[in-house]
Design a protein around this motif. Structure first.
Motif, PDB file in Angstrom:
ATOM      1  N   PHE A 292      18.307  34.566  36.128  1.00 14.26           N
ATOM      2  CA  PHE A 292      17.633  33.457  36.831  1.00 14.26           C
ATOM      3  C   PHE A 292      18.416  32.481  37.703  1.00 14.26           C
ATOM      4  CE2 PHE A 292      13.795  34.127  33.833  1.00 14.26           C
ATOM      5  CZ  PHE A 292      12.934  34.648  35.154  1.00 14.26           C
TER       6      PHE A 292
ATOM      7  N   SER B 123      19.839  33.923  40.861  1.00 17.89           N
ATOM      8  CA  SER B 123      18.716  34.008  41.767  1.00 17.89           C
ATOM      9  C   SER B 123      18.215  32.546  42.138  1.00 17.89           C
ATOM     10  CB  SER B 123      17.423  34.725  41.304  1.00 17.89           C
ATOM     11  OG  SER B 123      17.929  35.867  40.811  1.00 17.89           O
TER      12      SER B 123
ATOM     13  N   LYS C  95      17.002  30.455  40.486  1.00 14.75           N
ATOM     14  CA  LYS C  95      15.493  29.928  39.602  1.00 14.75           C
ATOM     15  C   LYS C  95      16.117  29.239  38.649  1.00 14.75           C
ATOM     16  CE  LYS C  95      12.946  34.198  41.343  1.00 14.75           C
ATOM     17  NZ  LYS C  95      12.013  35.222  40.640  1.00 14.75           N
TER      18      LYS C  95
ATOM     19  N   GLU D 151      13.616  28.252  35.494  1.00 18.71           N
ATOM     20  CA  GLU D 151      13.228  29.565  34.739  1.00 18.71           C
ATOM     21  C   GLU D 151      14.525  29.943  33.914  1.00 18.71           C
ATOM     22  OE1 GLU D 151      12.660  29.001  37.886  1.00 18.71           O
ATOM     23  OE2 GLU D 151      10.691  30.234  38.229  1.00 18.71           O
TER      24      GLU D 151
ATOM     25  N   SER E 216      22.698  25.099  35.610  1.00 21.00           N
ATOM     26  CA  SER E 216      21.396  25.127  36.474  1.00 21.00           C
ATOM     27  C   SER E 216      20.987  23.792  36.618  1.00 21.00           C
ATOM     28  CB  SER E 216      20.134  25.977  35.472  1.00 21.00           C
ATOM     29  OG  SER E 216      20.690  27.252  35.123  1.00 21.00           O
TER      30      SER E 216
END
Length: 276
Positions: free
Chosen positions: A33, A36, A38, A41, A69
């Protein structure tokens, strides 16, 4: 009795292995994730791993991915908190070093450069000589975000006298104007500071007004019109004289800010090396 316990122990062992495999899969999913982009997520999957990881085997990795993230999503404070937790659950020296560097980069980006320097000092005093180049590199970036291009150049020189960023920082430092010099020459010759910063018309106008009101002030004193001379000197000549010095400071500061912004834009969009 012991014979009956064997199957139970085997089952418990298999159950534990299965649980660990499941957590590993979730962690892999979180990483995918993140790759990507994301990020929400990815954070959610990392929290699942942490919640179910009763043995805390994956806590450090999960918190690190969570921190990555948060950073990419622009939540810098949350990213630092995640990296701190990842460091708490890590027992690997290399991993701890890299986590501290990640915190340095975040502090560079949010311009809390005193924290970045503190962390780099901590790394410099704790880790072996082989890590020096990384410390020099990120300290150089810290100075860049402090708009201290000369000090940044010195740090990159410690890595390589021909380092690309060393040459770039030297070039930016040479391009920048001296506020002190501009104010000094403006005090000696009104308007020269503005001309030095490229504001030729403004400089000539400033020079003209100072010459005019200076001439009228001196003329009034020579004619024994003391009151007129004092009024012209205090209200007009000094106003334009001080304004000329103030404008020199302002124009040079604006010019330097433009040079800095262009340099940072180049580093963000054109420089191919490691960036915060």
């Amino acid at each position: 009795m012991q014979i009956k316990l064997v199957p139970i122990l085997i089952l418990l062992s298999l159950s534990s292995l299965n649980a660990q495999h499941h957590l590993h899969e979730i962690l892999l999913k979180a990483s995918q994730f993140y790759t990507s982009e994301k990020y929400l997520e990815s954070i959610t999957e990392c929290k699942r791993v942490i919640y179910f990881d009763s043995e805390k085997l994956y806590h450090s990795t999960a918190y690190e991915i969570m921190g990555d993230s948060y950073k990419e999503a622009g939540f810098f404070s949350e990213a630092v908190q995640a990296y701190n937790l990842a460091e708490t659950f890590s027992f690997n020296e290399e991993a701890i070093f890299n986590l501290k560097l990640k915190k340095v980069k975040i502090n560079i980006l949010r311009r809390t450069t005193s924290n970045a320097h503190r962390l780099l000092d901590e790394l410099d005093s704790t880790f072996q000589y082989s890590k020096d180049e990384e410390i020099f590199y990120w300290r150089g970036w810290t100075y860049i975000f402090e708009d201290d291009w000369k000090s940044a150049s010195i740090e990159f020189t410690k890595i390589d006298s021909l380092h690309e960023l060393k040459n770039f920082c030297e070039k930016v430092d040479n391009e920048k104007y001296s506020v002190t010099f501009a104010k000094t020459i403006s005090a000696i010759l009104p308007g020269s500071g503005q001309i030095y910063s490229g504001h030729y018309v403004n400089g000539l106008v400033s020079l003209g007004w100072n010459v005019l009101w200076g001439y009228l002030s001196i003329k009034a004193f020579k004619a024994d019109r003391i009151f007129d001379g004092m009024m012209i000197s205090s209200l007009l000549w000094l106003r334009f004289y001080n304004g000329n010095i103030s404008n020199s400071d302002k124009f040079v500061t604006e010019k330097n800010q433009e040079i800095t912004n262009n340099a940072l834009y180049y580093l963000q969009n054109q420089y191919k090396g490691m960036k915060p």
